[in-house]
Write a protein that holds these residues in place. Structure first.
Motif, mmCIF file in Angstrom:
data_model
loop_
_atom_site.group_PDB
_atom_site.id
_atom_site.type_symbol
_atom_site.label_atom_id
_atom_site.label_comp_id
_atom_site.label_asym_id
_atom_site.label_seq_id
_atom_site.Cartn_x
_atom_site.Cartn_y
_atom_site.Cartn_z
ATOM 1 N N TYR A 117 0.838 -1.319 0.135
ATOM 2 C CA TYR A 117 0.040 -0.069 -0.103
ATOM 3 C C TYR A 117 0.865 1.254 -0.228
ATOM 4 O O TYR A 117 2.110 1.313 0.485
ATOM 5 N N TYR A 129 1.527 5.160 1.314
ATOM 6 C CA TYR A 129 1.335 6.109 2.323
ATOM 7 C C TYR A 129 1.812 7.341 2.013
ATOM 8 O O TYR A 129 2.853 7.564 1.048
ATOM 9 N N GLU A 178 4.413 0.402 1.710
ATOM 10 C CA GLU A 178 4.633 -0.503 2.931
ATOM 11 C C GLU A 178 3.722 -1.845 2.806
ATOM 12 O O GLU A 178 2.872 -1.707 2.290
ATOM 13 N N THR A 211 1.329 -4.390 4.246
ATOM 14 C CA THR A 211 0.533 -4.575 5.348
ATOM 15 C C THR A 211 -0.515 -5.527 4.996
ATOM 16 O O THR A 211 -0.841 -5.765 4.022
ATOM 17 N N THR A 212 -1.087 -6.205 5.955
ATOM 18 C CA THR A 212 -2.218 -7.106 6.035
ATOM 19 C C THR A 212 -3.368 -6.466 5.318
ATOM 20 O O THR A 212 -3.405 -5.347 5.659
ATOM 21 N N ASN A 240 -5.301 -4.615 8.299
ATOM 22 C CA ASN A 240 -4.463 -3.413 8.749
ATOM 23 C C ASN A 240 -4.435 -2.117 7.586
ATOM 24 O O ASN A 240 -3.891 -1.180 7.693
ATOM 25 N N MET A 241 -5.383 -2.224 6.394
ATOM 26 C CA MET A 241 -4.897 -1.778 5.309
ATOM 27 C C MET A 241 -5.502 0.039 5.546
ATOM 28 O O MET A 241 -5.051 0.842 5.082
ATOM 29 N N SER A 266 -5.506 1.226 8.353
ATOM 30 C CA SER A 266 -4.527 2.112 9.635
ATOM 31 C C SER A 266 -3.353 2.697 9.087
ATOM 32 O O SER A 266 -2.610 2.446 8.066
ATOM 33 N N VAL A 279 0.462 4.160 9.009
ATOM 34 C CA VAL A 279 1.754 3.367 9.560
ATOM 35 C C VAL A 279 2.852 4.643 9.817
ATOM 36 O O VAL A 279 2.782 5.826 9.436
ATOM 37 N N ARG A 324 -2.608 6.536 4.616
ATOM 38 C CA ARG A 324 -2.856 5.779 3.429
ATOM 39 C C ARG A 324 -3.242 6.789 2.285
ATOM 40 O O ARG A 324 -4.238 7.297 2.550
#
Length: 115
Positions: free
Chosen positions: A4, A6, A16, A18-19, A22-23, A25, A27, A38
Motif C-alpha cells: 500500500y 502512504y 509499505e 501491510t495485511t 490493517n489496510m 490503519s 503507518v 494511506r
C-alpha cells in the motif's frame, strides 16, 4: 501481503507491506517515524483522461457485469426508439417480394437494384 502507498508530510510517498485487515490503519514513516495516512495513487494517464473516455469506460465496466438483455417487453416499452426504427412498432413494412423471390420496395428508392 499487499503493498500500500502512504504519504508523509515531510518525506512524501512511500510504500509499505501491510495485511488486508490493517489496510486502513496509518503507518509510521520509515525515515522520521511520524504516523502517515494511506493514499490512493492514480496513474497519470487516468488523471488526465478525457471525461467522455472515463464515462465510456465506466459504462463498459457496468455492461460487463450487468448486461442489458433485449426482450420483447423491453423493446415495446422503451421510449427511446425512433418512430421509424421498424422494431415491432406495428408499422407495416414497405418490403414486397416478386413472384421470382426478388425484393421490391414500391415507391421507395426506385434506383436500387434488388439483391
Amino acid at each position: 501481503m499487499p503493498l500500500y502507498d502512504y504519504k508523509c508530510q515531510q518525506h512524501g510517498v512511500f510504500s509499505e507491506l501491510t495485511t488486508i485487515a490493517n489496510m486502513e490503519s496509518p503507518v509510521d514513516c520509515p525515515q522520521c517515524g511520524v504516523v502517515s495516512p494511506r493514499i490512493l495513487a492514480l496513474p497519470p494517464h487516468i488523471v488526465s483522461m478525457m471525461k467522455e473516455t472515463k464515462q465510456a469506460m465506466e459504462r463498459n465496466e457496468k455492461a460487463q457485469h450487468e448486461p442489458i438483455i433485449s426482450t420483447l417487453e423491453r423493446r415495446t416499452n422503451d421510449k427511446k426508439h425512433a418512430s421509424d426504427c421498424g422494431c415491432s412498432s406495428g408499422k407495416k413494412s414497405n418490403l414486397f417480394y416478386t413472384a421470382e423471390g426478388n425484393k421490391m420496395f414500391p415507391s421507395m428508392r426506385p434506383w436500387m437494384i434488388s439483391h
